[in-house]
Structure formats: structure tokens, C-alpha cells
Design a protein around this motif. Sequence first.
Motif, short mmCIF file in Angstrom:
data_model
loop_
_atom_site.label_atom_id
_atom_site.label_comp_id
_atom_site.label_asym_id
_atom_site.label_seq_id
_atom_site.Cartn_x
_atom_site.Cartn_y
_atom_site.Cartn_z
N LEU A 1 29.43 -7.02 -9.08
CA LEU A 1 28.61 -7.33 -7.90
C LEU A 1 28.13 -8.79 -7.94
O LEU A 1 28.08 -9.47 -6.91
N MET A 2 27.78 -9.26 -9.12
CA MET A 2 27.25 -10.63 -9.26
C MET A 2 28.29 -11.68 -8.89
O MET A 2 27.94 -12.80 -8.56
N HIS B 1 30.41 -7.64 -1.38
CA HIS B 1 29.10 -7.65 -2.02
C HIS B 1 28.12 -6.78 -1.25
O HIS B 1 27.40 -5.96 -1.82
N ARG C 1 26.50 -3.46 -2.87
CA ARG C 1 25.08 -3.58 -3.18
C ARG C 1 24.28 -2.49 -2.46
O ARG C 1 23.37 -1.90 -3.01
N GLY D 1 23.95 -5.97 -17.77
CA GLY D 1 22.81 -6.59 -17.09
C GLY D 1 21.56 -5.73 -17.20
O GLY D 1 20.44 -6.24 -17.16
N GLY D 2 21.77 -4.43 -17.33
CA GLY D 2 20.64 -3.51 -17.34
C GLY D 2 19.93 -3.43 -18.67
O GLY D 2 18.88 -2.81 -18.77
N THR E 1 18.98 -8.42 -20.58
CA THR E 1 17.88 -9.23 -20.04
C THR E 1 16.52 -8.63 -20.42
O THR E 1 15.59 -9.35 -20.76
N LEU F 1 21.73 -19.70 -13.16
CA LEU F 1 22.73 -18.91 -12.43
C LEU F 1 23.85 -19.83 -11.94
O LEU F 1 23.59 -20.98 -11.61
N ARG G 1 26.84 -20.86 -9.24
CA ARG G 1 27.34 -20.73 -7.88
C ARG G 1 28.49 -21.73 -7.71
O ARG G 1 28.65 -22.65 -8.52
N ALA H 1 12.78 -15.77 -11.71
CA ALA H 1 13.46 -15.22 -12.90
C ALA H 1 14.43 -14.10 -12.53
O ALA H 1 15.38 -13.83 -13.27
N PHE H 2 14.19 -13.40 -11.43
CA PHE H 2 15.11 -12.35 -10.98
C PHE H 2 16.08 -12.90 -9.92
O PHE H 2 16.73 -12.12 -9.22
N GLY H 3 16.16 -14.20 -9.79
CA GLY H 3 17.01 -14.80 -8.76
C GLY H 3 16.30 -14.78 -7.42
O GLY H 3 15.08 -14.58 -7.33
N HIS I 1 21.57 -11.90 -3.89
CA HIS I 1 21.89 -11.31 -5.21
C HIS I 1 20.63 -11.00 -6.02
O HIS I 1 20.73 -10.73 -7.22
N CYS J 1 17.89 -9.62 -8.19
CA CYS J 1 18.13 -8.57 -9.19
C CYS J 1 17.84 -7.17 -8.65
O CYS J 1 16.74 -6.88 -8.19
N GLY K 1 17.66 -4.63 -10.53
CA GLY K 1 16.93 -3.88 -11.55
C GLY K 1 15.52 -4.42 -11.77
O GLY K 1 14.87 -4.05 -12.76
N ALA L 1 13.01 -3.29 -14.69
CA ALA L 1 12.71 -4.24 -15.77
C ALA L 1 11.19 -4.43 -15.89
O ALA L 1 10.65 -4.45 -17.00
C1 HEM Z 1 21.13 -9.59 -10.72
C2 HEM Z 1 17.71 -11.13 -13.80
C3 HEM Z 1 17.08 -6.60 -15.40
C4 HEM Z 1 20.74 -5.13 -12.61
C5 HEM Z 1 20.22 -10.38 -11.39
C6 HEM Z 1 20.01 -11.79 -11.13
C7 HEM Z 1 19.07 -12.22 -12.01
C8 HEM Z 1 18.66 -11.09 -12.81
C9 HEM Z 1 18.52 -13.64 -12.14
C10 HEM Z 1 20.69 -12.61 -10.02
C11 HEM Z 1 22.09 -13.01 -10.36
C12 HEM Z 1 22.68 -13.97 -9.36
O1 HEM Z 1 22.06 -14.32 -8.34
O2 HEM Z 1 23.81 -14.43 -9.60
C13 HEM Z 1 17.23 -10.03 -14.49
C14 HEM Z 1 16.15 -10.09 -15.45
C15 HEM Z 1 15.97 -8.80 -15.90
C16 HEM Z 1 16.95 -7.96 -15.23
C17 HEM Z 1 15.38 -11.34 -15.84
C18 HEM Z 1 15.01 -8.26 -16.91
C19 HEM Z 1 13.89 -8.85 -17.26
C20 HEM Z 1 17.99 -5.80 -14.77
C21 HEM Z 1 18.11 -4.38 -14.95
C22 HEM Z 1 19.17 -3.98 -14.18
C23 HEM Z 1 19.68 -5.13 -13.50
C24 HEM Z 1 17.22 -3.51 -15.84
C25 HEM Z 1 19.78 -2.60 -14.02
C26 HEM Z 1 19.24 -1.57 -13.62
C27 HEM Z 1 21.14 -6.21 -11.87
C28 HEM Z 1 22.25 -6.17 -10.92
C29 HEM Z 1 22.37 -7.46 -10.38
C30 HEM Z 1 21.33 -8.26 -11.01
C31 HEM Z 1 23.11 -4.94 -10.58
C32 HEM Z 1 23.40 -7.96 -9.38
C33 HEM Z 1 22.81 -8.01 -7.99
C34 HEM Z 1 23.74 -8.65 -7.00
O3 HEM Z 1 24.62 -9.43 -7.38
O4 HEM Z 1 23.59 -8.37 -5.81
N1 HEM Z 1 19.37 -9.97 -12.41
N2 HEM Z 1 17.71 -8.75 -14.40
N3 HEM Z 1 18.94 -6.22 -13.88
N4 HEM Z 1 20.62 -7.48 -11.89
FE1 HEM Z 1 19.10 -8.09 -13.07
#
Ligand code: HEM
Length: 406
Positions: A88-89, A96, A100, A240-241, A244, A292, A294, A344-346, A350, A352, A354, A358
Motif C-alpha cells: 500500500l505504501m 492505493h 486502503r 509496519g505494524g 515502528t 519518507l 516520494r 510522525a505518522f505522515g 498515506h 498511517c 495504524g 500505535a
Molecule cells: C503508513 C508511521 C504504526 C500500518 C505509515 C506512514 C508513516 C507511519 C509515517 C506513512 C508512509 C508514507 O506516507 O509513505 C508509523 C509509526 C507507527 C506506526 C510512527 C508507530 C509508532 C503502525 C501500525 C500499523 C501501521 C501499528 C498496523 C496496524 C500502516 C500502514 C501504512 C502506514 C498499513 C500505509 C498507509 C498507506 O500507504 O496508505 N505509518 N506507523 N502503522 N502504517 Fe504506520
Amino acid sequence: MTGEAPLTLDAGFTADPFPALAELLAGGPVRHVVLPDGSEHWAVSRYADAVRVLTDPRMGSEARRALTPAGAAPGRSHPGDHMMNGTLMDRDPPSHTRLRRLVGRMLAARVERMGPRIQEITDELLDALEGQQHADLVEALAFPLPIRVIGELLGVPHRDLPGLRRIGGDLLGFVTDQRSARDARATLSRTREYLALLIAAKRSRPGHDLLSELVAAQAADGRRISDDELLAMALLLLVGGHETTVQLIGTGVLTLLTHPRQLAALRRDPAALLPGTIDELLRFDGPTSPGLFRYTLDDVEVGGVTIPRGSRVLIVLGAANRDPRRFPHPDLFDIGRQDNPHVAFGHGAHFCLGARLARLEGRVAIGSLLKRFPDLRLAVEPDELTWRFASVRGPDTLPVELGAPR
Ligand code: HEM
């Protein structure tokens, strides 16, 4: 390109990224950086630019689509090949958007119900520490909690979890030489083989887990998710789950132990301060601070500089999160910070999926640890710790003195 010499991000960067982040923020809006594998990127560091770039449809996530293999020697990998290919990322619309939507709904419904189980696993891990004087909190809590949570969510049998111990480190580590590239490829193909078997098992004997739900969605309508997409989704969620979140807990506990006044304030009123603390930990030293990737699908202007079509761009989240133009006193760790829209989660399409899970795991893990061990302290000097050289940053170990449990 920008008139400034390129900044090389080497192992020293993940051990202590803050001088480089400050240098990036003090310079122009865009800077040329060289990553450990020798690849060159345009680095975007300012908060406002990061947010703008992350919502710009001309900034693609799908490396193979944006980068041409022209000039690559025969037999060499495509310049856009990386571990997250096909997940997905690594996708742009329309696939996407379709994927998603499908997994986002499933995850949201499950995370809603996971609080009590996360608490149960945390209590079990903390019980195992009672009676010990010392512990490595990465090994005892930061790693096992997220891997068990994502394992249960996906339906990975408990007995298989130890075998997955190294995948995050291997797949997200920076590739620096032929050996690390080979190790990463071997781990990737082993993990994909494992997940293909797991998906086949869910097809013949479905459970109540997320992977079974995805398999059922595919059986109902094959256009919703293909076989390759299902495998890539399982891989992304698994890696990813947990990786991080391991670093959120590891770096988070370290940051609190090295900021005793903030820790004391949190201990006095955890109910009020814990949620804000988790977000401040993510802003101050988040797992994804290196950034990240791009790829420009067209010429894109950032702060007056034109990044040509077909370029690699690194959005340095750790720098954006410490940009003084957006965060007052950005280098101050302040758990009472009110206005904290960190990235931090973007950000954007995209963001995050999760993030809720998290934050929940972070709150339960850190809140329960502090409550159980009121005298917790670091057993080493912070500068004795070693840091993973990876796109997701965190300490390798976190040796602590536990003190008497409450
Ligand atoms: C995407 C950070 C925990 C699942 C992302 C992105 C970031 C991120 C920065 C964006 C990526 C991009 O734009 O290219 C984090 C951080 C976490 C965390 C800092 C913990 C502190 C989790 C957890 C899960 C998860 C627990 C699973 C349940 C995903 C998924 C994406 C994603 C599936 C892709 C979303 C997309 O591309 O539309 N995460 N993440 N993440 N994260 Fe997390």
C-alpha cells in the motif's frame, strides 16, 4: 542543485540525527542528501513544505512508475526497487485508494476492540519482570508487545512469532553493502514464502483474524484484492505494524528516563498527561524521523527550487517535527505541549493506518510500565546505547534497573 554540498546520512545519523536535522532546517528549503546505499535524494525538511509535498498528487509513492531504469547496467536492479514494492505504501491511485479503503475499514473496527487484550499482554510481560533487578526493555516489552498484537490481529500463530524476530530490522535496515542487500533479499523472500503459506492456511481454515477477513473479501469479489496485493498487504501490516511501535516504546521510555522532571509530572497525573506524552514522544524523537520517500511525477517547486520530474525525494519527518517555524521551542521535550500536529505518522493520502493502534499500544505499555515500577531508571549512560542503522530509528537495547514493583 541547491548550491550547498550534499549531506551524507551515515550510521552517525541514526545514532544521533539531531545535528543533521538542525543543519537541514538551518539551510535552504531543499538540500541534496546521499543515503547509505549511495542513492541521492532531494531532502525536504521544513514543516510547511513537508505537509504540502505530502498532499501533492505530483509526488508519487510508486517508485517503479516514477523512476526510469535508463542508464542502469544490465542485470542491475531497477532503481526503484525496495522492500515495500507492491505494498500500500508503494502505490498511487487508483489501486492505493481501493486497497486502503478495504483494509482501513477492517483495521478500524478491530482496533476499537483491542484495548483490553493489549492490557492483558502488557500485564503478562510486566509480571515476568517481577523479581528481577535488571532488564533489557527492548527485549522484555518494546518488541514482544507490538509483535504479539499485530500477530494476533493478523492471525499469525503464536509459535511462529520468534521466527519473525529479525524481519523488521532486516527489511527496514539501510542497505550499505552487498552483504546487507543479500540478507535483506533473503529475509524478504523467506517472509513472503511464510506469508503465502499462512494465507493458504486461512483459505482452507478461516479464523476470526484480519487475514481471514481479507481472504473472505477476495473470495466474495476478486476485484477487491488480488493474490499479490493480499501478500503485500500481509507483509506491510506485519512489518509496519510492529517495527515502528517497538521504537515508539523503546525510544519513548528512554526519552522519559532522560527527562526526569517531565517523567515526574507524568507520574503525578498520568490520566491527564499520557495521551499528550505519546504524541510529544512521536514529535520529539519519533521512529520515522529519518523520513519518507516520494518520487516526482512532474516538475515540482518547493520553496522556490524546482525538483525535476523523475527525482527521488526524502521528506525528513524528524526535521519537520522540530521546525521552529511551526513548533515553539522545538528542541524542548514538553509533555504538556498543546498544539502538536506532528507528522510522525505522515500526512495526506498515506497517513498511517495504524496510528490509533500505535498510540493505544504506546499508552498502555508506557503507562503500565511506569505504574508497575515507580523507581525505574536507566542502567547505562545514554551515550553507551547503540542505535539501529535503519529507516525506522530506535535503540538496539534498553538496559534498566527496575527497582521494587508496586
Ligand atoms: C503508513 C508511521 C504504526 C500500518 C505509515 C506512514 C508513516 C507511519 C509515517 C506513512 C508512509 C508514507 O506516507 O509513505 C508509523 C509509526 C507507527 C506506526 C510512527 C508507530 C509508532 C503502525 C501500525 C500499523 C501501521 C501499528 C498496523 C496496524 C500502516 C500502514 C501504512 C502506514 C498499513 C500505509 C498507509 C498507506 O500507504 O496508505 N505509518 N506507523 N502503522 N502504517 Fe504506520
